[in-house]
Design a protein around this motif. Structure first.
Motif, PDB file in Angstrom:
ATOM      1  N   LEU A 144       0.832  -1.203   0.000  1.00  0.00           N
ATOM      2  CA  LEU A 144       0.000   0.000   0.000  1.00  0.00           C
ATOM      3  C   LEU A 144       0.867   1.255   0.000  1.00  0.00           C
ATOM      4  N   GLN A 145       0.273   2.336  -0.417  1.00  0.00           N
ATOM      5  CA  GLN A 145       0.900   3.629  -0.238  1.00  0.00           C
ATOM      6  C   GLN A 145       1.167   3.821   1.261  1.00  0.00           C
ATOM      7  N   LYS A 146       2.327   4.348   1.596  1.00  0.00           N
ATOM      8  CA  LYS A 146       2.740   4.478   2.995  1.00  0.00           C
ATOM      9  C   LYS A 146       1.702   5.196   3.839  1.00  0.00           C
ATOM     10  N   GLU A 147       1.115   6.241   3.291  1.00  0.00           N
ATOM     11  CA  GLU A 147       0.125   7.029   4.025  1.00  0.00           C
ATOM     12  C   GLU A 147      -1.089   6.189   4.413  1.00  0.00           C
ATOM     13  N   VAL A 148      -1.535   5.329   3.502  1.00  0.00           N
ATOM     14  CA  VAL A 148      -2.697   4.472   3.779  1.00  0.00           C
ATOM     15  C   VAL A 148      -2.344   3.446   4.848  1.00  0.00           C
ATOM     16  N   ALA A 149      -1.156   2.849   4.742  1.00  0.00           N
ATOM     17  CA  ALA A 149      -0.709   1.863   5.725  1.00  0.00           C
ATOM     18  C   ALA A 149      -0.635   2.461   7.120  1.00  0.00           C
ATOM     19  N   GLU A 150      -0.128   3.673   7.205  1.00  0.00           N
ATOM     20  CA  GLU A 150      -0.016   4.341   8.507  1.00  0.00           C
ATOM     21  C   GLU A 150      -1.387   4.611   9.111  1.00  0.00           C
TER      22      GLU A 150
END
Length: 275
Positions: A144-150
Motif C-alpha cells: 500500500l501507499q505508505k500514508e494508507v498503511a499508517e
C-alpha cells in the motif's frame, strides 16, 4: 537480478497504464521477503489482486496447487499466458470491486488468503469492500501507499488516526511488515510503499450492533475533525450523552478510541431503536 531484467524487458511490451495505477515491483530481494511474510502453503486458497507482470505470481504459483488471480487489465493476462506457470492459475479478468469472493470460498470450502500490490487509487475503497466479506477471509497481505498503511495502524492522538483506522481495527489486527522505497517499482511512484498484514479478529475485541451506524458516526466526526465532538457530533449526541459515555465533550475526533466509537455506535443504535 535476472528476474528484474526479465521484468523490465516485458515492461517494454506492456507499458504501465496510468488509469489502473500500475507500478510494477522489480526488486528480487523485496519479492523474496514478501513471499516469506505471506508464507503460502500448498493446499491453501490464495487470491492475488492485480498480478501485473507476475513478480509475485510466478514464485507463489510454484508453492501452491493453484493460484486465483484477478486482473482488470486483460492485456496483462495475455502476457501471463505466455509463461509456464500459467497452468497453475485460475484467471479472472474483472474489476475486483465487483468480484464475488463468496463463490471462491464456496468452491474451495476454505477461508481465502488474499494478497496483492494494490493500485493507490483504489486501495482504501478495496480494503473497505473486503471488510464486508471478512467472514470468508483468513488474512490479507497488501502493498500500500505508505500514508494508507499508517492510517490502518494509527492510534488515537496520531495525525494519521481517522475513519479508516477505526473501521480497520474493528475488523482486523493490522501490522506493518516491510517498508518499501519507491525505487523498488517501475515506473517509480512519487510516494513510498509499505507491505502490511491484516488478520481478521478471531475473538473480536469490539462489538457493535450495526457497523453502518459506526461507519456513519466516524464519517461525521472526521468530516469535522478540527471541531470538538460536542460540536461535530451534536446532531447525534447531546453533551450529556457524551459525558454519560465517559467521553470528554471538548476532545476532538482523533482523540476518541475505537472502543469509545463502538460505545457511541451502540448508544445511538439503541436510541434509534426506541424511537
Amino acid at each position: 537480478m535476472k528476474h528484474i531484467i526479465m521484468i523490465i524487458k516485458n515492461i517494454s511490451k506492456h507499458y504501465p497504464r496510468k488509469k489502473y495505477g500500475q507500478h510494477f515491483l522489480v526488486n528480487d530481494t523485496i519479492i523474496d521477503a514478501i513471499i516469506k511474510k505471506i508464507n503460502p502453503n500448498k493446499k491453501e486458497t490464495l487470491v492475488e489482486i492485480g498480478p501485473g507482470l507476475g513478480a509475485l505470481t510466478k514464485p507463489i504459483s510454484i508453492l501452491v496447487e493453484k493460484l486465483t488471480v484477478i486482473e482488470i487489465d486483460c492485456k496483462i493476462l495475455n502476457f501471463l499466458k505466455n509463461n509456464s506457470y500459467y497452468s497453475k492459475l485460475v484467471v479472472f479478468c474483472d474489476d475486483v470491486l465487483r468480484f464475488n469472493f463468496l463463490d471462491l470460498f464456496n468452491e474451495s470450502n476454505q477461508l481465502l488468503r488474499i494478497f496483492g500490490n494494490l493500485p493507490y487509487n483504489i486501495s482504501t475503497v478495496l480494503i473497505l469492500f473486503l471488510f464486508k466479506q471478512i467472514a470468508i477471509i483468513q488474512d490479507m497481505h497488501f502493498m500500500l501507499q505508505k500514508e494508507v498503511a499508517e492510517r490502518l495502524v494509527a492510534n488515537p492522538g496520531n495525525k494519521a488516526y481517522g475513519r479508516l483506522s477505526i473501521i480497520a481495527q474493528y475488523y482486523c489486527n493490522n501490522k506493518i511488515l516491510l517498508n518499501v522505497n519507491a525505487e523498488n517499482f517501475w515506473p517509480i511512484p512519487k510516494v513510498d510503499s509499505v507491505f502490511v498484514n491484516l488478520i481478521p479478529h478471531i475473538h473480536a475485541p469490539y462489538f457493535v450492533y450495526d457497523i453502518n451506524v459506526l461507519s456513519n458516526i466516524t464519517k461525521i466526526a472526521f468530516q469535522n475533525r478540527r471541531k470538538i465532538v460536542r460540536h461535530s457530533l451534536k446532531s447525534l449526541f447531546s453533551e450529556k450523552n457524551l459525558i454519560q459515555l465517559s467521553i470528554d465533550p471538548k476532545c476532538r475526533a482523533e482523540n476518541i478510541s475505537v472502543l469509545q466509537y463502538c460505545q457511541l455506535s451502540n448508544f445511538l443504535y439503541q436510541k434509534l431503536k426506541k424511537n
